[in-house]
Design a protein around this motif. Structure first.
Motif, PDB file in Angstrom:
ATOM      1  N   LEU A 136       0.830  -1.206   0.000  1.00 57.38           N
ATOM      2  CA  LEU A 136       0.000   0.000   0.000  1.00 57.38           C
ATOM      3  C   LEU A 136       0.864   1.256   0.000  1.00 57.38           C
ATOM      4  N   ILE A 137       1.910   1.267   0.801  1.00 64.17           N
ATOM      5  CA  ILE A 137       2.801   2.430   0.855  1.00 64.17           C
ATOM      6  C   ILE A 137       3.434   2.678  -0.504  1.00 64.17           C
ATOM      7  N   ARG A 138       3.883   1.608  -1.159  1.00 66.14           N
ATOM      8  CA  ARG A 138       4.508   1.759  -2.473  1.00 66.14           C
ATOM      9  C   ARG A 138       3.507   2.247  -3.521  1.00 66.14           C
ATOM     10  N   ALA A 139       2.256   1.812  -3.387  1.00 64.05           N
ATOM     11  CA  ALA A 139       1.248   2.185  -4.381  1.00 64.05           C
ATOM     12  C   ALA A 139       0.687   3.580  -4.162  1.00 64.05           C
ATOM     13  N   GLU A 140       0.600   4.005  -2.904  1.00 64.11           N
ATOM     14  CA  GLU A 140      -0.143   5.223  -2.588  1.00 64.11           C
ATOM     15  C   GLU A 140       0.722   6.405  -2.178  1.00 64.11           C
ATOM     16  N   THR A 141       2.014   6.205  -2.006  1.00 67.13           N
ATOM     17  CA  THR A 141       2.904   7.294  -1.628  1.00 67.13           C
ATOM     18  C   THR A 141       4.170   7.226  -2.473  1.00 67.13           C
ATOM     19  N   THR A 142       5.018   8.229  -2.299  1.00 65.90           N
ATOM     20  CA  THR A 142       6.323   8.211  -2.961  1.00 65.90           C
ATOM     21  C   THR A 142       7.451   8.021  -1.955  1.00 65.90           C
ATOM     22  N   VAL A 143       7.130   7.801  -0.678  1.00 62.99           N
ATOM     23  CA  VAL A 143       8.167   7.601   0.324  1.00 62.99           C
ATOM     24  C   VAL A 143       8.827   6.235   0.146  1.00 62.99           C
ATOM     25  N   GLU A 144      10.040   6.116   0.639  1.00 60.23           N
ATOM     26  CA  GLU A 144      10.762   4.854   0.588  1.00 60.23           C
ATOM     27  C   GLU A 144      10.502   4.096   1.890  1.00 60.23           C
ATOM     28  N   PRO A 145       9.910   2.899   1.808  1.00 60.11           N
ATOM     29  CA  PRO A 145       9.578   2.167   3.031  1.00 60.11           C
ATOM     30  C   PRO A 145      10.787   1.491   3.668  1.00 60.11           C
ATOM     31  N   CYS A 146      10.821   1.575   4.981  1.00 56.38           N
ATOM     32  CA  CYS A 146      11.864   0.979   5.810  1.00 56.38           C
ATOM     33  C   CYS A 146      11.156   0.219   6.922  1.00 56.38           C
ATOM     34  N   ALA A 147      11.852  -0.716   7.546  1.00 56.51           N
ATOM     35  CA  ALA A 147      11.266  -1.424   8.687  1.00 56.51           C
ATOM     36  C   ALA A 147      12.340  -1.727   9.708  1.00 56.51           C
ATOM     37  N   SER A 148      11.939  -1.677  10.973  1.00 54.24           N
ATOM     38  CA  SER A 148      12.803  -2.013  12.105  1.00 54.24           C
ATOM     39  C   SER A 148      12.062  -3.060  12.916  1.00 54.24           C
ATOM     40  N   LEU A 149      12.446  -4.326  12.733  1.00 51.87           N
ATOM     41  CA  LEU A 149      11.631  -5.453  13.203  1.00 51.87           C
ATOM     42  C   LEU A 149      12.403  -6.408  14.105  1.00 51.87           C
ATOM     43  N   GLY A 150      13.563  -5.995  14.592  1.00 50.12           N
ATOM     44  CA  GLY A 150      14.342  -6.850  15.484  1.00 50.12           C
ATOM     45  C   GLY A 150      15.271  -7.784  14.742  1.00 50.12           C
ATOM     46  N   LEU A 151      15.536  -8.927  15.355  1.00 51.14           N
ATOM     47  CA  LEU A 151      16.529  -9.880  14.862  1.00 51.14           C
ATOM     48  C   LEU A 151      15.905 -10.801  13.817  1.00 51.14           C
ATOM     49  N   MET A 152      15.613 -10.234  12.669  1.00 50.67           N
ATOM     50  CA  MET A 152      14.899 -10.985  11.645  1.00 50.67           C
ATOM     51  C   MET A 152      15.785 -12.039  10.990  1.00 50.67           C
ATOM     52  N   ARG A 153      15.109 -13.093  10.538  1.00 47.92           N
ATOM     53  CA  ARG A 153      15.805 -14.182   9.851  1.00 47.92           C
ATOM     54  C   ARG A 153      15.670 -14.012   8.341  1.00 47.92           C
ATOM     55  N   TYR A 325      19.245  25.273   4.143  1.00 49.32           N
ATOM     56  CA  TYR A 325      19.065  24.033   3.416  1.00 49.32           C
ATOM     57  C   TYR A 325      17.605  23.882   3.000  1.00 49.32           C
ATOM     58  N   GLU A 326      17.361  22.929   2.116  1.00 48.91           N
ATOM     59  CA  GLU A 326      16.006  22.581   1.707  1.00 48.91           C
ATOM     60  C   GLU A 326      15.796  21.085   1.881  1.00 48.91           C
ATOM     61  N   LEU A 327      14.547  20.687   1.986  1.00 46.71           N
ATOM     62  CA  LEU A 327      14.244  19.269   2.120  1.00 46.71           C
ATOM     63  C   LEU A 327      14.577  18.535   0.831  1.00 46.71           C
ATOM     64  N   ARG A 328      15.158  17.348   0.969  1.00 46.55           N
ATOM     65  CA  ARG A 328      15.439  16.498  -0.180  1.00 46.55           C
ATOM     66  C   ARG A 328      14.148  15.771  -0.546  1.00 46.55           C
ATOM     67  N   PRO A 329      13.665  15.925  -1.776  1.00 46.49           N
ATOM     68  CA  PRO A 329      12.390  15.289  -2.144  1.00 46.49           C
ATOM     69  C   PRO A 329      12.533  13.784  -2.320  1.00 46.49           C
ATOM     70  N   THR A 330      11.407  13.132  -2.433  1.00 48.18           N
ATOM     71  CA  THR A 330      11.407  11.705  -2.736  1.00 48.18           C
ATOM     72  C   THR A 330      11.835  11.507  -4.191  1.00 48.18           C
ATOM     73  N   PRO A 331      12.155  10.269  -4.595  1.00 54.47           N
ATOM     74  CA  PRO A 331      12.565  10.040  -5.983  1.00 54.47           C
ATOM     75  C   PRO A 331      11.527  10.487  -7.009  1.00 54.47           C
ATOM     76  N   ASP A 332      10.251  10.398  -6.648  1.00 57.59           N
ATOM     77  CA  ASP A 332       9.183  10.850  -7.545  1.00 57.59           C
ATOM     78  C   ASP A 332       8.692  12.207  -7.045  1.00 57.59           C
ATOM     79  N   ALA A 333       9.522  13.230  -7.273  1.00 59.94           N
ATOM     80  CA  ALA A 333       9.253  14.541  -6.682  1.00 59.94           C
ATOM     81  C   ALA A 333       7.939  15.155  -7.155  1.00 59.94           C
ATOM     82  N   GLU A 334       7.534  14.841  -8.382  1.00 57.86           N
ATOM     83  CA  GLU A 334       6.303  15.429  -8.913  1.00 57.86           C
ATOM     84  C   GLU A 334       5.069  14.936  -8.161  1.00 57.86           C
ATOM     85  N   ARG A 335       5.150  13.738  -7.615  1.00 51.34           N
ATOM     86  CA  ARG A 335       3.998  13.174  -6.883  1.00 51.34           C
ATOM     87  C   ARG A 335       4.158  13.295  -5.368  1.00 51.34           C
ATOM     88  N   TRP A 336       5.258  13.841  -4.908  1.00 49.28           N
ATOM     89  CA  TRP A 336       5.521  13.958  -3.467  1.00 49.28           C
ATOM     90  C   TRP A 336       4.410  14.770  -2.822  1.00 49.28           C
TER      91      TRP A 336
END
Length: 365
Positions: A136-153, A325-336
Motif C-alpha cells: 500500500l505504501i509503495r502504491a499510494e505514496t512516494t516515500v521509501e519504506p523501511c522497517a525495524s523489526l528486530g533480529l529478523m531471519r 538548506y532545503e528538504l530532499r524530495p522523494t525520488p518521484d518529486a512530482e507526486r511527493w
C-alpha cells in the motif's frame, strides 16, 4: 531510513578521505570552544562536498508496542521493567500503517519506517499485515519504506523484500565492548547476523546507535568503526532520553558539545554514509539542535518517536530552512505529497506520545 542514493555509495570527491580511528579518538574530546568549532567546520565541509545541501526527513510509526522480552536498558517497551508508561497495543492494520505513511509524507518525510516491538516479527498474521502495508505504501505514496523489526531471519527478510521493502533498520545500539551493559538477552553477534543478512539480500542498511548510555567517548568511536566495517548506507544517531522505569532512568543527558563532537566524528569517519540525527535531539541538544547540520548531519526525524513526543513538523522544516538548506524530495518529486509547508501538528504516531494501555500484548519471543 536511508535515501535511494546510498544503494551504491558514490566515490568520494578529491581530498575527502575517512579519518582513522586514532584521529577520531582525539577529535571526539573537542567538545567546546575553538576546537569544537574547527571540528564542526571540517565536518560540514565534508557533508556538503559529498552530500550537497539537501536534508532528508524520516518519519516512523510504532506499529506494535510494548511487552518486549528483551532487556535493553534504555527501552520503555521491555517487559522486564515495570511502570515505564510505555503504550501497549498489538500490530496495527495494514491500512492504518499506510495512512500513517501518507501523513508523514505530507509533513516532508521521504523515508518512512515501520517499527515493531519484540525480539523479531515472526507471526504469520503480522508478517502478512506488514507485506500488505508495504504494498500500500509503495502504491499510494512516494516515500521509501523501511522497517525495524528486530533480529529478523533471512526467509522473512526475503518475503518483505519481495513485497517492496527497500531499507532495513537495525541499530547496534552501542560498541561491542559496552553492549553487555545495555542488553543481556541477545548478543552483539546476533545483531550483526541480521544486519549482514539484510545487506546480502540487497537491502539498504540503516544502522546506528544510541549515545549517552554510560559509554566512553572512545567507545563511541568503536561503534563508528564497526559501522564502517559492516558498510552501512545510513547511520541514525540517537542520544539517550532517559525514560522513567528503565535501568537508565538515572543517567544524565550528555552535553550539547559532546553530541556535536560525536556527530562530527561520525561524519568524518563515514563520509559516504547518510547521517541522520534522531531520538533525543531535543533533550540533549536543546537550543543547539539546529547545529546538527553544522556537525555534518544530512537527515533528521520528523514527528513523534517510539514512546515520546517529537518536534512538530513545521518546526523541523523551519529548522532546516533556517540553516540555508532545503528538504530532499522523494525520488518521484512530482507526486511527493509535501507542498512546501508542513502541518503544525504531528498527524501520525500519536499513540507513541499519548500511550494506550487498553489492549495488552502477550509476551511472545
Amino acid at each position: 531510513m536511508c535515501t535511494d542514493s546510498c544503494a551504491n555509495p558514490k566515490p568520494l570527491p578529491p581530498g575527502v578521505e575517512p579519518i582513522s580511528g586514532e584521529e577520531a579518538r582525539r577529535l571526539i574530546h573537542h567538545t567546546a570552544g575553538p576546537e569544537l568549532e574547527a571540528l564542526l567546520a571540517r565536518a560540514r565541509a565534508v557533508r556538503e562536498a559529498v552530500h550537497g545541501t539537501g536534508v532528508s526527513l524520516c518519519g516512523i510509526v510504532n506499529a506494535k508496542s510494548g511487552h518486549c522480552p528483551e532487556d535493553c536498558g534504555f527501552c520503555q517497551q521491555s517487559a522486564h521493567f515495570k511502570d515505564t508508561g510505555a503504550p501497549e497495543y498489538p500490530m496495527m492494520s495494514a491500512r492504518e500503517i499506510a495512512d500513517q505513511a501518507k501523513a508523514a509524507e505530507a509533513a516532508g518525510a521521504r523515508e518512512f519506517s515501520v517499527v515493531t516491538s519484540g525480539t523479531r516479527l515472526a507471526k504469520e498474521s503480522e508478517l502478512a499485515t506488514l507485506e500488505e502495508a508495504i504494498r500500500l505504501i509503495r502504491a499510494e505514496t512516494t516515500v521509501e519504506p523501511c522497517a525495524s523489526l528486530g533480529l529478523m531471519r533471512r526467509p522473512e527478510l526475503e518475503r518483505l523484500k519481495r513485497a517492496g521493502l527497500q531499507h532495513y533498520h537495525h541499530n547496534l545500539e552501542t560498541s561491542r565492548s559496552h553492549f553487555d551493559q545495555v542488553c543481556t538477552t541477545h548478543s552483539y553477534d546476533e545483531q550483526l547476523e541480521t544486519i549482514r543478512a539484510a545487506k546480502e539480500l540487497g537491502y539498504q542498511l540503516c544502522t546506528g546507535g544510541i549515545l549517552g548510555m554510560g559509554e566512553t567517548p572512545e567507545q563511541r568511536v568503536e561503534l563508528a568503526e564497526t559501522l564502517r566495517e559492516v558498510g552501512t548506507h545510513c547511520v541514525p544517531l540517537n542520544f539517550l532520553n532517559p525514560r522513567p522505569g528503565t535501568p537508565m532512568a538515572h543517567l544524565r543527558a550528555i552535553t550539547a558539545g559532546e553530541c556535536l563532537a560525536a556527530i562530527a566524528v561520525f561524519r568524518l569517519m563515514l563520509p559516504a554514509a547518510h547521517l541522520f540525527v534522531m531520538g533525543g535531539r531535543e533533550v540533549n541538544l536543546g537550543a543547539e539542535q539546529h547545529r546538527i547540520f553544522d556537525a555534518g548531519a544530512d537527515g533528521t526525524m520528523v514527528g513523534n518517536y517510539l514512546t515520546s513526543a517529537g518536534t512538530q513538523p513545521h518546526e523541523v522544516v523551519e529548522m532546516v530552512r533556517g540553516k540555508g538548506y532545503e528538504l530532499r524530495p522523494t525520488p518521484d518529486a512530482e507526486r511527493w505529497a509535501f507542498h512546501g509547508e508542513a502541518p503544525r501538528e504531528t498527524g501520525w504516531n500519536r499513540r507513541a506520545a499519548e500511550g494506550d494501555r487498553k489492549r495488552a500484548l502477550p509476551v511472545v519471543r
